[in-house]
Design a protein around this motif. Sequence first.
Motif, PDB file in Angstrom:
ATOM      1  N   LYS A 179       2.600  15.812  -1.205  1.00  0.00           N
ATOM      2  CA  LYS A 179       3.808  15.104  -0.051  1.00  0.00           C
ATOM      3  C   LYS A 179       2.873  15.416   1.200  1.00  0.00           C
ATOM      4  N   ASN A 180       3.417  14.650   2.205  1.00  0.00           N
ATOM      5  CA  ASN A 180       2.745  14.260   3.478  1.00  0.00           C
ATOM      6  C   ASN A 180       1.417  13.633   3.680  1.00  0.00           C
ATOM      7  N   LYS A 181       1.102  13.091   2.330  1.00  0.00           N
ATOM      8  CA  LYS A 181      -0.143  12.516   1.926  1.00  0.00           C
ATOM      9  C   LYS A 181       0.043  10.910   1.701  1.00  0.00           C
ATOM     10  N   TYR A 182       1.115  10.640   1.445  1.00  0.00           N
ATOM     11  CA  TYR A 182       1.522   9.221   0.996  1.00  0.00           C
ATOM     12  C   TYR A 182       2.902   8.740   1.873  1.00  0.00           C
ATOM     13  N   THR A 183       3.030   7.361   1.456  1.00  0.00           N
ATOM     14  CA  THR A 183       4.485   6.886   1.892  1.00  0.00           C
ATOM     15  C   THR A 183       5.087   6.159   0.694  1.00  0.00           C
ATOM     16  N   LEU A 184       6.457   6.571   0.552  1.00  0.00           N
ATOM     17  CA  LEU A 184       6.816   5.929  -0.718  1.00  0.00           C
ATOM     18  C   LEU A 184       7.470   4.643  -0.303  1.00  0.00           C
ATOM     19  N   THR A 185       6.875   3.513  -0.815  1.00  0.00           N
ATOM     20  CA  THR A 185       6.897   2.024  -0.456  1.00  0.00           C
ATOM     21  C   THR A 185       7.996   1.288  -1.355  1.00  0.00           C
ATOM     22  N   HIS A 202      11.272  -3.152 -11.747  1.00  0.00           N
ATOM     23  CA  HIS A 202      10.030  -2.327 -11.297  1.00  0.00           C
ATOM     24  C   HIS A 202      10.262  -1.262 -11.859  1.00  0.00           C
ATOM     25  N   PRO A 203       9.325  -0.977 -13.098  1.00  0.00           N
ATOM     26  CA  PRO A 203       9.777   0.306 -13.742  1.00  0.00           C
ATOM     27  C   PRO A 203       9.353   1.641 -13.349  1.00  0.00           C
ATOM     28  N   GLY A 204       8.691   1.987 -12.086  1.00  0.00           N
ATOM     29  CA  GLY A 204       8.187   3.162 -11.440  1.00  0.00           C
ATOM     30  C   GLY A 204       8.372   3.150 -10.041  1.00  0.00           C
ATOM     31  N   ILE A 205       7.781   3.928  -9.597  1.00  0.00           N
ATOM     32  CA  ILE A 205       7.474   4.260  -7.953  1.00  0.00           C
ATOM     33  C   ILE A 205       6.190   4.167  -7.593  1.00  0.00           C
ATOM     34  N   ASP A 206       6.124   3.320  -6.268  1.00  0.00           N
ATOM     35  CA  ASP A 206       5.000   3.082  -5.495  1.00  0.00           C
ATOM     36  C   ASP A 206       4.735   4.127  -4.456  1.00  0.00           C
ATOM     37  N   PHE A 207       3.613   4.840  -4.554  1.00  0.00           N
ATOM     38  CA  PHE A 207       3.283   5.746  -3.409  1.00  0.00           C
ATOM     39  C   PHE A 207       2.016   5.303  -2.839  1.00  0.00           C
ATOM     40  N   ALA A 208       2.241   4.768  -1.565  1.00  0.00           N
ATOM     41  CA  ALA A 208       1.093   4.162  -0.865  1.00  0.00           C
ATOM     42  C   ALA A 208       0.407   5.526  -0.257  1.00  0.00           C
ATOM     43  N   ALA A 209      -1.260   5.290  -0.168  1.00  0.00           N
ATOM     44  CA  ALA A 209      -1.765   6.290   0.207  1.00  0.00           C
ATOM     45  C   ALA A 209      -3.134   5.711   0.424  1.00  0.00           C
TER      46      ALA A 209
END
Length: 325
Positions: A179-185, A202-209
Amino acid sequence: MAKIHYIYDTESCKYVRDERSTSDIILNTMMFLSVTIGLSVGLILLYTNYFESPKELLLRNDVREIEFEIAELELRINTLNTVLADLTYRDDRVYRVVLGAEPIDKSIREAGVGGSARYDDIRKKQFAHKEAIIKLSESIDKLRRKVYIESKSHDEIVQLAVSKEKLFAAIPAIQPISKNKYTLTSGFGNRFDPITHIFGPHPGIDFAAPSGTPIYATADGVVDVTEIAFTGYGKKVEIDHGYGYRTRYAHMNAFIVKVGQSVKRGELIGYVGSTGHSTAPHVHYEVFINRAQVNPIYYFFNDLNPTEYAKIIELASVENQSMGM
């Protein structure tokens, strides 16, 4: 020549010749002996009835000691039964509830230890406190059975706890990026695909980093898929966690694990990238339960406080554009 005996006459205050016959003397002697014997027998009876012999005193002390020991044993058995009852309560009402197991049936815990003939060898003997000894033996046998059942129950609880520990370790309970190293997009559900321009699942979650950000295994397991592709998921890793749990990590820049490798929750498995069907550096993260894809957001309970969790739920619920597959 027979001796002449004189006796003192109290009336004349003189010694006079004893005129008693031999038969009178014998009779008086017999009467004296009878009185003496009677008194002796009376004294003996009085002593035996009101005074104990040393042997009787010793035996009585032994009996009292045995009675004391029996009472002490009964007290200890009652104390052990109280302790065992507390262990039984915690077994059925605490440990088994926490571990999701059914309590042991009361009929099993209270089962008998044999028929009435079990103590016939004691009943055939003739000694004091026989019934107390039989009662004590029954209490000990019942206690022994209860302890045996409880020991077996604790063995089962230990196995359940070990199994539960492995189950908890297999649940994907953390986020794949610190946590604190990504943006949940982009969250789980229908999203707009930026490449195909199609609104679909969209079968998951995207963590932008940033590219190169570490990606971690979210639970214990065994890597069973590593793949490199120029389309689709790009470079991806899949981990089988057991108990029906499985996770997928996609669009990686690189992975540092291989098929068959065991990993622990929080262990580094690769780095964020933008390979495959992707528009920017991120990790696409999926969770499966019994082969069905589920929302990963519901499993982030190990590394988020309630406020952070509420925030990520809010971000994941926004129907926006995904960053890839």
